[in-house]
Design an enzyme around this catalytic site. Structure first.
Site, short mmCIF file in Angstrom:
data_model
loop_
_atom_site.label_atom_id
_atom_site.label_comp_id
_atom_site.label_asym_id
_atom_site.label_seq_id
_atom_site.Cartn_x
_atom_site.Cartn_y
_atom_site.Cartn_z
N GLY A 95 0.79 -1.15 0.18
CA GLY A 95 0.20 -0.31 -0.29
C GLY A 95 0.84 1.19 0.23
CB ALA A 96 1.60 4.35 1.34
CG HIS A 112 5.69 4.95 -4.71
ND1 HIS A 112 5.30 4.64 -6.01
CD2 HIS A 112 6.36 4.42 -3.75
CE1 HIS A 112 6.71 3.48 -5.04
NE2 HIS A 112 6.27 3.81 -3.89
N GLY A 135 5.29 5.01 -8.80
CA GLY A 135 6.65 3.43 -8.43
C GLY A 135 5.96 2.41 -8.41
CG HIS A 136 2.92 1.01 -5.29
ND1 HIS A 136 3.67 1.87 -4.41
CD2 HIS A 136 4.06 -0.03 -4.86
CE1 HIS A 136 3.81 1.01 -3.33
NE2 HIS A 136 4.49 0.66 -3.28
CD GLN A 145 7.62 -7.53 4.22
OE1 GLN A 145 6.51 -8.13 3.05
NE2 GLN A 145 8.29 -6.37 3.33
CE LYS A 187 12.64 1.84 -3.83
NZ LYS A 187 11.57 1.18 -1.93
CD GLN A 234 11.03 -7.58 -2.30
OE1 GLN A 234 10.57 -7.13 -0.75
NE2 GLN A 234 9.92 -6.73 -2.84
O1 PAF Z 1 8.29 -4.32 -1.73
C1 PAF Z 1 7.31 -4.71 -1.73
O2 PAF Z 1 6.23 -4.10 -0.99
C2 PAF Z 1 6.89 -5.81 -0.36
O3 PAF Z 1 8.60 -6.23 -0.09
C3 PAF Z 1 6.02 -7.41 -0.53
C4 PAF Z 1 6.82 -7.77 -2.26
C5 PAF Z 1 4.90 -6.78 -1.06
C6 PAF Z 1 5.73 -8.27 0.21
O4 PAF Z 1 5.25 -7.83 0.80
#
Ligand code: PAF
Length: 282
Positions: free
Chosen positions: A31-32, A34, A36-37, A61, A151, A155
């Site tokens: 969420g939140a 921006h 980029g998402h 996490q 970014k 991950q």
């Molecule tokens: O990159 C993120 O926002 C988080 O690490 C993800 C991949 C949604 C997992 O919670």
């Protein structure tokens, strides 16, 4: 716009889409949202029949409980932004109890060493938490393609490894870093920067861009020293680490080997906000 909270409801919906052989794209987020998402979502809308966006601040996490508490939550704005982009987007916004089946803890993964470098050293347990939630989400959504930003490059590499070791038929699509006009990498955490910290945060990308110009002429050690000096001389930013690593293995590099690809990875604190960025060299 469809918003699912219960995994059983979403699973039933997905089952129908699968029966109709629809292509499903997936953008997992906390969420939140921006720009980029939204760039990830736009890529998915272009490539697939249906796009699922998950919004879930995953507790497992976070190695720092304060960070989890302070993580920005802007659900209504997020829904509005997605609706504006395309009213057919499917949102999955689970409660922790439901997605974790009442047991909110991480599975332990062996990502063949990728999890031990950089963020792995500084955020113990972080990648087990990411692996756990992304695996759960993938099993529920069953996407054909899933989109991740560069970014969080470490991950991204770990998620590619996750689908490989779990044998999941999902294509992982990397999407370039989306930057503000002044170069600051977009991040949900930027919302928490004070106006002063926001004003000096673009310095991080300025320094990274300099290292890119230095790449062909300088040794790795010289570039690392340059970043250290530049960051130490800044009155308000604190460098947590800068590493130059092989893109594939994420192992720190001491010398440039022909055929290998390298990136510079940086983490900096602006006030108490942890900012992460990286840059490709070759
Ligand atoms: O990159 C993120 O926002 C988080 O690490 C993800 C991949 C949604 C997992 O919670």
């Amino acid at each position: 716009m469809k918003v699912f909270e219960k995994k059983s409801d979403l699973k039933n919906f997905i089952k129908d889409l699968k029966k109709q052989h629809r292509k499903i794209g997936f953008v997992p987020t906390m969420g939140a949202l921006h720009e980029g998402h939204l760039a990830l979502v736009k890529n998915s809308l272009k490539d697939n029949d249906y796009t699922v966006v998950s919004i879930f601040v995953n507790p497992t996490q976070f190695d720092n409980p304060d960070d989890l508490k302070q993580y920005p939550r802007t659900f209504l704005e997020d829904i509005q932004a997605l609706k504006t982009l395309d009213p057919n987007i499917i949102v999955y916004s689970p409660q922790a109890e439901d997605i974790y089946d009442g047991e909110i803890r991480s599975e332990s993964f062996d990502f063949e060493g990728l999890e031990k470098e950089m963020e792995g050293k500084h955020r113990p347990g972080h990648f087990d938490g990411v692996g756990t939630i992304v695996k759960k989400l993938f099993l529920i959504v069953q996407p054909d393609k899933a989109y991740f930003g560069e970014k969080d490059f470490q991950q991204l590499q770990i998620i590619k490894k996750l689908v490989e070791i779990e044998n999941m038929p999902i294509e992982i699509i990397p999407v370039k870093i989306y930057r503000e006009k002044d170069g600051l990498a977009m991040s949900s955490r930027n919302k928490r920067l004070t106006p002063e910290a926001r004003a000096y945060a673009p310095y991080i990308y300025q320094v990274l861009s300099e290292t890119q110009k230095m790449w062909n002429e300088k040794e790795i050690e010289e570039i690392k020293n340059y970043v250290k000096e530049k960051m130490e001389s800044h009155p308000f930013l604190q460098l947590e680490y800068f590493e130059i690593s092989d893109e594939k293995t994420l192992k720190p590099a001491n010398e440039k080997k022909s055929g290998n690809k390298y990136r510079g990875f940086i983490v900096v604190y602006a006030n108490d906000i942890r900012l992460i960025d990286n840059i490709a060299y070759n």
